[in-house]
Scaffold this motif. Structure first.
Motif, PDB file in Angstrom:
ATOM      1  N   ASP A   1     -21.558  22.806 -25.419  1.00 60.63           N
ATOM      2  CA  ASP A   1     -20.378  22.028 -25.557  1.00 60.63           C
ATOM      3  C   ASP A   1     -19.644  22.613 -26.822  1.00 60.63           C
ATOM      4  O   ASP A   1     -18.492  22.131 -27.397  1.00 60.63           O
ATOM      5  CB  ASP A   1     -20.299  20.750 -25.261  1.00 60.63           C
ATOM      6  CG  ASP A   1     -20.667  19.967 -24.067  1.00 60.63           C
ATOM      7  OD1 ASP A   1     -20.514  21.089 -23.094  1.00 60.63           O
ATOM      8  OD2 ASP A   1     -21.083  19.168 -23.907  1.00 60.63           O
ATOM      9  N   ASN A   2     -20.385  23.122 -27.814  1.00 66.61           N
ATOM     10  CA  ASN A   2     -19.841  23.489 -28.909  1.00 66.61           C
ATOM     11  C   ASN A   2     -20.219  25.079 -29.579  1.00 66.61           C
ATOM     12  O   ASN A   2     -20.993  25.584 -29.004  1.00 66.61           O
ATOM     13  CB  ASN A   2     -20.208  22.390 -30.063  1.00 66.61           C
ATOM     14  CG  ASN A   2     -21.512  22.255 -30.118  1.00 66.61           C
ATOM     15  OD1 ASN A   2     -22.410  21.467 -29.071  1.00 66.61           O
ATOM     16  ND2 ASN A   2     -22.329  22.711 -31.135  1.00 66.61           N
TER      17      ASN A   2
ATOM     18  N   LYS B   1     -19.152  30.078 -28.777  1.00 64.32           N
ATOM     19  CA  LYS B   1     -19.147  28.811 -27.684  1.00 64.32           C
ATOM     20  C   LYS B   1     -19.314  29.476 -26.236  1.00 64.32           C
ATOM     21  O   LYS B   1     -18.543  30.090 -25.777  1.00 64.32           O
ATOM     22  CB  LYS B   1     -17.918  28.041 -28.089  1.00 64.32           C
ATOM     23  CG  LYS B   1     -18.031  26.801 -27.126  1.00 64.32           C
ATOM     24  CD  LYS B   1     -16.747  26.006 -27.271  1.00 64.32           C
ATOM     25  CE  LYS B   1     -16.667  24.694 -26.566  1.00 64.32           C
ATOM     26  NZ  LYS B   1     -15.520  23.907 -26.761  1.00 64.32           N
TER      27      LYS B   1
ATOM     28  N   THR C   1     -26.987  22.114 -26.174  1.00 67.91           N
ATOM     29  CA  THR C   1     -25.888  22.048 -25.545  1.00 67.91           C
ATOM     30  C   THR C   1     -24.715  23.123 -25.622  1.00 67.91           C
ATOM     31  O   THR C   1     -24.813  23.751 -26.769  1.00 67.91           O
ATOM     32  CB  THR C   1     -25.164  20.624 -25.916  1.00 67.91           C
ATOM     33  OG1 THR C   1     -23.755  20.577 -25.531  1.00 67.91           O
ATOM     34  CG2 THR C   1     -24.879  20.938 -27.595  1.00 67.91           C
TER      35      THR C   1
END
Length: 354
Positions: free
Chosen positions: A266-267, A212, A264
């Motif tokens: 975010d993960n 991440k 993204t």
């Protein structure tokens, strides 16, 4: 309680010369008996269900005398000593000789047909010799097949403890903290294993790790590459939302770089890089791989393998808040199916890949 001997009632209907004969057999006789345990010579009766304990020694089981069509005996064998099935004046599987059974846990369905064939032992229910029978091989209990992901695995780090689950290339920690099975980087920390000779791209190599990535400028995610010298093999780096695979070539010609978007931040994302003497590829999560042909194989040196920065000067470290779940190196090219298993719908699949 079921009857041992059936009650047979014969009724004659009609006038002499045109009579019909009806035979009624008491229906209770068709009910099987309860299981009984035997470990010595025993003469069975119709409808008997026998657990034959031959764990200590074999014995003889005589089938019911005066058998008629449809008579039956059920036997479950415990042990490997011989259980001798004696047809008791009839035949068994069409032969007069007794049947010797030596298969542990064999379940025998034995049914009487007629004088010519006698007692029939269901094919596939026994492993025996004699009595006109054959000895089918019992089906063994399947041995679990190890996951193919274990094949060719050179190193695999669950980053909650630094331990290499596949070999002895344990990582050395410089400032990384661990909690809940994650390795957390603080902007100045990294992990490395020195002189990672066993993790070179000398033939085929797959690198896979789940991270991440915190928003940052340029940083090195997974490197066998020193920024201050000629020891440059391969490097997976990151900038913005793009991850790149870079290789240096063994003939010292210009290296090759390919890139893929991680979308993204975010993960967690699974990053898979594959290197062969003729091509390289890069895949993010379960997306379409980016590939490129190469004209020379990847350079091979003895530089450190580092997570979270370059080797050498240890510059371009990942930003604070970056997390890793695992990282692995295979001395072969993983298949699409294996990569999908590692991806595991975004949850990741850790060693031993059960």
């Amino acid at each position: 309680m079921p009857l041992r001997n059936p009650l047979r009632i014969t009724i004659t209907i009609g006038s002499p010369g045109a009579e019909e004969v009806l035979t009624v057999i008491d229906g209770e006789d068709d009910m099987p008996q309860n299981w009984q345990l035997r470990s010595n010579d025993y003469t069975a009766q119709n409808r008997d269900r026998v657990i034959a304990d031959v764990t200590a020694a074999g014995f003889e089981l005589k089938l019911p005398p005066g058998a008629r069509y449809g008579d039956e005996v059920e036997v479950l064998i415990d042990g490997t000593n011989p259980l001798t099935i004696n047809p008791n004046g009839a035949k068994v599987n069409g032969a007069v000789a007794p049947l010797a059974v030596t298969s542990d846990r064999a379940k025998l369905e034995i049914v009487y047909k007629d004088d010519a064939r006698g007692w029939l032992v269901g094919a596939g229910s026994t492993a025996g010799t004699g009595g006109g029978g054959t000895e089918p091989t019992p089906t063994p209990t399947p041995t679990p097949t190890p996951s193919s992901l274990l094949t060719g695995l050179s190193a695999f780090w669950k980053l909650g403890d630094l331990k290499d689950e596949a070999n002895n290339s344990n990582l050395i920690n410089s400032g990384v903290t661990f909690a809940n099975g994650e390795a957390s980087f603080n902007g100045s920390s990294f992990l490395y294993t020195p002189n990672a000779v066993g993790l070179q791209a000398s033939t085929e190599l797959t690198i896979a790790f789940m991270a991440k990535i915190a928003p940052s400028g340029y940083c090195a995610l997974f490197s066998k590459w020193e920024s201050n010298g000629t020891k440059t093999d391969y490097l997976i780096d990151f900038y913005g939302t793009t991850v790149q695979l870079n290789i240096a070539k063994s003939d010292n010609s210009a290296g090759t770089t390919i890139a893929a978007s991680v979308g993204t931040l975010d993960n967690y994302h699974l990053i898979v890089a594959k290197i062969t003497p003729n091509s390289i590829s890069l895949r993010v999560d379960n997306g379409t791989p980016v590939t490129s042909q190469i004209t020379a194989s990847c350079r091979v040196t003895d530089c450190d393998l580092t997570l979270g920065s370059f080797g050498g000067t240890r510059d371009h470290k990942v930003s604070a808040g970056t997390l890793y779940k695992f990282a692995g190196v295979w001395k072969r090219v993983l298949t699409d199916e294996e990569e999908t298993k590692l991806w595991n719908n975004g949850s990741g699949l850790e060693h031993p890949f059960s």
